[in-house]
Design a protein around this motif. Structure first.
Motif, short mmCIF file in Angstrom:
data_model
loop_
_atom_site.label_atom_id
_atom_site.label_comp_id
_atom_site.label_asym_id
_atom_site.label_seq_id
_atom_site.Cartn_x
_atom_site.Cartn_y
_atom_site.Cartn_z
N LEU A 23 21.65 -2.13 -31.16
CA LEU A 23 20.43 -1.52 -30.61
C LEU A 23 20.35 -0.05 -31.00
O LEU A 23 19.28 0.44 -31.36
N SER A 24 21.49 0.64 -30.95
CA SER A 24 21.42 2.08 -31.24
C SER A 24 21.24 2.33 -32.73
O SER A 24 20.77 3.40 -33.12
N ALA A 25 21.59 1.36 -33.57
CA ALA A 25 21.41 1.53 -35.03
C ALA A 25 20.10 0.94 -35.52
O ALA A 25 19.88 0.83 -36.72
N GLY A 26 19.22 0.54 -34.60
CA GLY A 26 17.91 0.01 -35.01
C GLY A 26 17.93 -1.47 -35.32
O GLY A 26 16.99 -2.01 -35.90
N GLY A 27 19.02 -2.16 -34.93
CA GLY A 27 19.13 -3.59 -35.23
C GLY A 27 18.63 -4.47 -34.11
O GLY A 27 18.23 -3.99 -33.04
N HIS A 28 18.66 -5.76 -34.37
CA HIS A 28 18.21 -6.78 -33.42
C HIS A 28 19.44 -7.54 -32.88
O HIS A 28 20.57 -7.22 -33.24
N LEU A 29 19.19 -8.52 -32.02
CA LEU A 29 20.31 -9.16 -31.31
C LEU A 29 20.31 -10.67 -31.45
O LEU A 29 19.25 -11.30 -31.38
N ARG A 30 21.51 -11.24 -31.63
CA ARG A 30 21.66 -12.68 -31.46
C ARG A 30 22.74 -12.90 -30.41
O ARG A 30 23.82 -12.31 -30.48
N VAL A 31 22.42 -13.74 -29.43
CA VAL A 31 23.37 -14.07 -28.37
C VAL A 31 23.33 -15.58 -28.14
O VAL A 31 22.40 -16.26 -28.58
N GLY A 32 24.31 -16.09 -27.42
CA GLY A 32 24.29 -17.51 -27.07
C GLY A 32 25.69 -18.10 -27.01
O GLY A 32 26.67 -17.45 -27.42
N MET A 33 25.74 -19.32 -26.53
CA MET A 33 27.04 -19.96 -26.30
C MET A 33 27.69 -20.44 -27.60
O MET A 33 28.85 -20.83 -27.58
N GLU A 34 26.98 -20.38 -28.73
CA GLU A 34 27.66 -20.60 -30.02
C GLU A 34 28.71 -19.51 -30.23
O GLU A 34 29.74 -19.75 -30.84
N ASP A 35 28.40 -18.30 -29.74
CA ASP A 35 29.21 -17.13 -30.06
C ASP A 35 30.07 -16.65 -28.88
O ASP A 35 31.09 -15.99 -29.10
N THR A 36 29.63 -16.92 -27.67
CA THR A 36 30.28 -16.33 -26.49
C THR A 36 30.29 -17.34 -25.35
O THR A 36 29.22 -17.81 -24.94
N VAL A 37 31.48 -17.66 -24.85
CA VAL A 37 31.53 -18.59 -23.71
C VAL A 37 32.14 -17.94 -22.46
O VAL A 37 32.31 -18.57 -21.43
N THR A 38 32.48 -16.65 -22.58
CA THR A 38 33.00 -15.92 -21.42
C THR A 38 32.05 -14.75 -21.15
O THR A 38 31.83 -13.91 -22.03
N TYR A 39 31.49 -14.70 -19.95
CA TYR A 39 30.49 -13.66 -19.63
C TYR A 39 31.16 -12.32 -19.37
O TYR A 39 30.70 -11.27 -19.79
N ALA A 40 32.26 -12.37 -18.62
CA ALA A 40 33.05 -11.18 -18.31
C ALA A 40 34.47 -11.71 -18.08
O ALA A 40 34.67 -12.92 -17.98
N LYS A 41 35.43 -10.81 -17.96
CA LYS A 41 36.82 -11.25 -17.84
C LYS A 41 36.97 -12.29 -16.72
O LYS A 41 36.58 -12.03 -15.58
N GLY A 42 37.46 -13.46 -17.07
CA GLY A 42 37.70 -14.50 -16.06
C GLY A 42 36.44 -15.21 -15.58
O GLY A 42 36.50 -16.01 -14.64
#
Ligand code: KMH
Ligand code: ZN
Length: 277
Positions: free
Chosen positions: A219-238
């Motif tokens: 975001l700070s470099a002017g880019g866009h975002l991809r998120v989802g459970m393909e990439d991340t299955v832990t929201y925060a520690k534990g």
């Protein structure tokens, strides 16, 4: 500075339904997820599909039904994965384009992928790129390491711009075997992007725990975002991710804080050179 293009990658090919029960694996689950993510602010859906046993598949009938189901129920840009899973043969990955998506992914080189290898030979990359040009499919060039941006430059100078003329890349950061998910690595890519055609846009994806640093850096470099459970299955520690919506909502929150609110699917089509629906 424009708004933020938010892509949701809800399923992937790596996590099992047994290990991650919240993963959407049926068409009904995928469509329900897509509708909710669109309502929250997603504009693109990056799609991997599963078979009746929830295993990754590139079955042509299912791919076509998935494209049709998502188009019928949402306005999202449907981006099929041509990456599949690490065991998928090249012919099946090329045949993904026969399902007629608006967009498809196109990875710019071979990379170690955890204990596996994600194969993307030069000739195969060229075949994907040129078939997409012929069929009016807009690629998202997946970049797992810095040198793959140079490969993209070579591809475009040898074979021409993608359909629609706009170049969009996704920096996939933090794969074990690829570039790290750090602000420093993102800035290095940002510098290298300057050698690509004017107007090239990028999104970034941080795998696992790199998801938040990569989102903030992008975001700070002017880019866009991809998120989802393909990439991340832990929201925060534990704390396991409850749903793709939880990840999209967090990305939307960050984008709003950055005063770059989510782009609608029609604004995203305009940005990416995809014909309006
Ligand atoms: N599942 C990975 C081996 C893509 O979708 O194009 C490849 C991948 C990239 O997810
Ligand atoms: Zn993927």
């Amino acid at each position: 500075m424009t708004g933020t293009l938010i892509t949701v990658a809800p399923t992937g090919a790596e996590s099992s339904k047994a290990a991650v029960p919240a993963l959407p694996v049926t068409l009904d689950e995928l469509v329900a997820t897509a509708k909710e993510c669109e309502a929250l602010g997603a504009a693109i859906i990056h799609v991997h599909i599963r078979d009746d046993d929830a295993k990754p598949t590139l079955d042509q009938g299912r791919l076509r039904a998935t494209v049709a189901g998502l188009r019928e129920s949402t306005g999202l840009i449907v981006q099929l994965s041509s990456g599949g899973s690490v065991t998928d043969p090249e012919a099946d990955r090329l045949a993904v384009l026969d399902a007629g998506p608006e967009m498809a992914s196109c990875t710019m080189g071979t990379v170690n992928f955890g204990d596996d290898v994600f194969m993307n030979r030069w000739e195969f990359v060229v075949e994907l790129h040129t078939r997409m040009q012929e069929r009016g499919i807009v690629p998202e060039y997946e970049i797992f390491d810095l040198g793959q941006l140079t490969t993209l430059q070579r591809l475009l100078s040898s074979y021409g711009l993608p359909f629609g003329g706009h170049v969009h890349v996704d920096l996939v950061m933090g794969v074990p075997g690829g570039m790290p998910g750090t602000a420093e690595a993102l800035v290095a890519c940002r510098q290298a992007l300057r050698d690509l055609p004017e107007g090239t846009t990028f999104s970034a994806t941080g795998i696992g725990r790199s998801t938040i640093p990569v989102m903030l850096a992008s975001l700070s470099a002017g880019g866009h975002l991809r998120v989802g459970m393909e990439d991340t299955v832990t929201y925060a520690k534990g704390q396991p991710v409850e749903s793709n919506m939880q990840l999209v909502a967090r990305a939307v929150g960050f984008a709003q804080l950055a005063q770059r609110p989510p782009l609608s699917p029609s604004e995203a089509r305009e940005l990416l050179g995809i014909p309006a629906r």
